[in-house]
Motif scaffolding. Structure first.
Motif, PDB file in Angstrom:
ATOM      1  N   THR A 126       0.833  -1.206   0.000  1.00 46.26           N
ATOM      2  CA  THR A 126       0.000   0.000   0.000  1.00 46.26           C
ATOM      3  C   THR A 126       0.862   1.248   0.000  1.00 46.26           C
ATOM      4  N   SER A 127       1.894   1.271   0.827  1.00 47.62           N
ATOM      5  CA  SER A 127       2.815   2.412   0.856  1.00 47.62           C
ATOM      6  C   SER A 127       3.510   2.576  -0.491  1.00 47.62           C
ATOM      7  N   SER A 128       3.871   1.461  -1.113  1.00 48.36           N
ATOM      8  CA  SER A 128       4.504   1.507  -2.438  1.00 48.36           C
ATOM      9  C   SER A 128       3.550   2.077  -3.483  1.00 48.36           C
ATOM     10  N   ALA A 129       2.281   1.696  -3.413  1.00 46.31           N
ATOM     11  CA  ALA A 129       1.286   2.235  -4.351  1.00 46.31           C
ATOM     12  C   ALA A 129       1.090   3.731  -4.122  1.00 46.31           C
ATOM     13  N   ALA A 130       1.066   4.159  -2.861  1.00 41.23           N
ATOM     14  CA  ALA A 130       0.930   5.585  -2.547  1.00 41.23           C
ATOM     15  C   ALA A 130       2.154   6.348  -3.054  1.00 41.23           C
ATOM     16  N   LEU A 131       3.332   5.765  -2.896  1.00 35.14           N
ATOM     17  CA  LEU A 131       4.560   6.382  -3.390  1.00 35.14           C
ATOM     18  C   LEU A 131       4.532   6.512  -4.911  1.00 35.14           C
ATOM     19  N   SER A 132       4.084   5.470  -5.593  1.00 32.79           N
ATOM     20  CA  SER A 132       3.976   5.522  -7.062  1.00 32.79           C
ATOM     21  C   SER A 132       3.015   6.622  -7.496  1.00 32.79           C
ATOM     22  N   ALA A 133       1.891   6.724  -6.807  1.00 33.08           N
ATOM     23  CA  ALA A 133       0.919   7.775  -7.130  1.00 33.08           C
ATOM     24  C   ALA A 133       1.541   9.157  -6.913  1.00 33.08           C
ATOM     25  N   LEU A 134       2.262   9.318  -5.810  1.00 37.78           N
ATOM     26  CA  LEU A 134       2.900  10.595  -5.504  1.00 37.78           C
ATOM     27  C   LEU A 134       3.913  10.968  -6.583  1.00 37.78           C
ATOM     28  N   ARG A 135       4.706  10.003  -7.000  1.00 39.30           N
ATOM     29  CA  ARG A 135       5.716  10.254  -8.036  1.00 39.30           C
ATOM     30  C   ARG A 135       5.091  10.501  -9.404  1.00 39.30           C
ATOM     31  N   ALA A 136       3.845  10.061  -9.588  1.00 37.51           N
ATOM     32  CA  ALA A 136       3.133  10.278 -10.855  1.00 37.51           C
ATOM     33  C   ALA A 136       2.320  11.574 -10.844  1.00 37.51           C
ATOM     34  N   GLY A 137       2.551  12.423  -9.824  1.00 36.77           N
ATOM     35  CA  GLY A 137       1.899  13.725  -9.814  1.00 36.77           C
ATOM     36  C   GLY A 137       0.688  13.856  -8.922  1.00 36.77           C
ATOM     37  N   ALA A 138       0.477  12.914  -8.020  1.00 39.20           N
ATOM     38  CA  ALA A 138      -0.663  12.991  -7.102  1.00 39.20           C
ATOM     39  C   ALA A 138      -0.565  14.235  -6.228  1.00 39.20           C
ATOM     40  N   SER A 139      -1.720  14.736  -5.836  1.00 33.13           N
ATOM     41  CA  SER A 139      -1.760  15.827  -4.860  1.00 33.13           C
ATOM     42  C   SER A 139      -1.702  15.208  -3.461  1.00 33.13           C
ATOM     43  N   TYR A 140      -1.252  15.997  -2.501  1.00 28.15           N
ATOM     44  CA  TYR A 140      -1.196  15.473  -1.139  1.00 28.15           C
ATOM     45  C   TYR A 140      -1.369  16.612  -0.138  1.00 28.15           C
ATOM     46  N   VAL A 141      -1.750  16.227   1.049  1.00 24.94           N
ATOM     47  CA  VAL A 141      -1.862  17.172   2.163  1.00 24.94           C
ATOM     48  C   VAL A 141      -1.533  16.416   3.439  1.00 24.94           C
ATOM     49  N   ILE A 142      -0.836  17.078   4.346  1.00 26.60           N
ATOM     50  CA  ILE A 142      -0.610  16.576   5.692  1.00 26.60           C
ATOM     51  C   ILE A 142      -1.231  17.619   6.609  1.00 26.60           C
ATOM     52  N   TRP A 143      -2.222  17.226   7.360  1.00 29.23           N
ATOM     53  CA  TRP A 143      -2.935  18.182   8.192  1.00 29.23           C
ATOM     54  C   TRP A 143      -2.193  18.456   9.492  1.00 29.23           C
TER      55      TRP A 143
ATOM     56  N   ARG B 298      -3.993  11.920  -3.161  1.00 32.45           N
ATOM     57  CA  ARG B 298      -5.057  11.688  -4.146  1.00 32.45           C
ATOM     58  C   ARG B 298      -4.398  11.506  -5.514  1.00 32.45           C
ATOM     59  N   ALA B 299      -4.539  10.291  -6.082  1.00 38.09           N
ATOM     60  CA  ALA B 299      -3.924   9.987  -7.379  1.00 38.09           C
ATOM     61  C   ALA B 299      -4.337  11.021  -8.423  1.00 38.09           C
ATOM     62  N   ALA B 300      -3.407  11.349  -9.310  1.00 35.70           N
ATOM     63  CA  ALA B 300      -3.648  12.364 -10.331  1.00 35.70           C
ATOM     64  C   ALA B 300      -4.859  12.032 -11.199  1.00 35.70           C
ATOM     65  N   ASP B 301      -5.084  10.744 -11.458  1.00 36.02           N
ATOM     66  CA  ASP B 301      -6.227  10.352 -12.284  1.00 36.02           C
ATOM     67  C   ASP B 301      -7.497  10.130 -11.458  1.00 36.02           C
ATOM     68  N   GLY B 302      -7.424  10.346 -10.143  1.00 34.48           N
ATOM     69  CA  GLY B 302      -8.591  10.211  -9.283  1.00 34.48           C
ATOM     70  C   GLY B 302      -8.978   8.787  -8.949  1.00 34.48           C
ATOM     71  N   SER B 303      -8.158   7.810  -9.339  1.00 33.72           N
ATOM     72  CA  SER B 303      -8.545   6.415  -9.162  1.00 33.72           C
ATOM     73  C   SER B 303      -8.382   5.913  -7.725  1.00 33.72           C
ATOM     74  N   TRP B 304      -7.462   6.479  -6.971  1.00 34.99           N
ATOM     75  CA  TRP B 304      -7.213   6.041  -5.596  1.00 34.99           C
ATOM     76  C   TRP B 304      -7.018   7.236  -4.683  1.00 34.99           C
ATOM     77  N   VAL B 305      -7.439   7.070  -3.433  1.00 32.77           N
ATOM     78  CA  VAL B 305      -7.115   8.008  -2.364  1.00 32.77           C
ATOM     79  C   VAL B 305      -6.448   7.199  -1.261  1.00 32.77           C
ATOM     80  N   PHE B 306      -5.304   7.672  -0.825  1.00 33.46           N
ATOM     81  CA  PHE B 306      -4.556   7.018   0.242  1.00 33.46           C
ATOM     82  C   PHE B 306      -4.598   7.884   1.492  1.00 33.46           C
TER      83      PHE B 306
END
Length: 121
Positions: A16-33, A83-91
């Protein structure tokens, strides 16, 4: 939190962490509250989400493991989201209080709208 720091937190983890990392490297948006939340209350909330997703057949990644980790962690956690750039996954990310360690990570596939049907008149 800088993107590179978040990438370091996600590297070397589970699938799961690897998938989140891949999404981040592919341009996903992110926020840490800012602020923290009780891990016990989050374990309860995400336990309900686990049961809901199982009932509805919604694809998740690492949700059961995240619930288990939150249940035993015993200290407040900070929340983050990728949030994946294509909207397919939210981590969802659960970090220790200072944001320096990843406690747990879970992902949920997002429902994609049906493509428009061609007009058949």
């Amino acid at each position: 939190m800088e993107r590179q720091q978040l990438e370091r937190l996600l590297s070397g983890g589970d699938d799961t962490s690897s998938a989140a990392l891949s999404a981040l490297r592919a341009g996903a948006s992110y926020v840490i509250w800012d602020g923290t939340t009780s891990c016990e209350s989050l374990a309860t909330v995400y336990g309900r989400r686990l049961r809901h997703t199982l009932r509805k057949g919604i694809e998740t990644s690492g949700l059961a493991r995240a619930v288990q980790r939150l249940d035993v962690y015993g200290r407040p956690v900070r929340l983050g989201q990728i949030r994946a750039a294509d909207g397919s996954w939210v981590f969802m990310l659960f970090l220790d209080q200072d944001g320096g360690t990843l406690v747990a990570c879970t992902g949920v596939r997002q429902a994609q709208p049906d493509p428009p049907r061609p007009d058949t008149r």
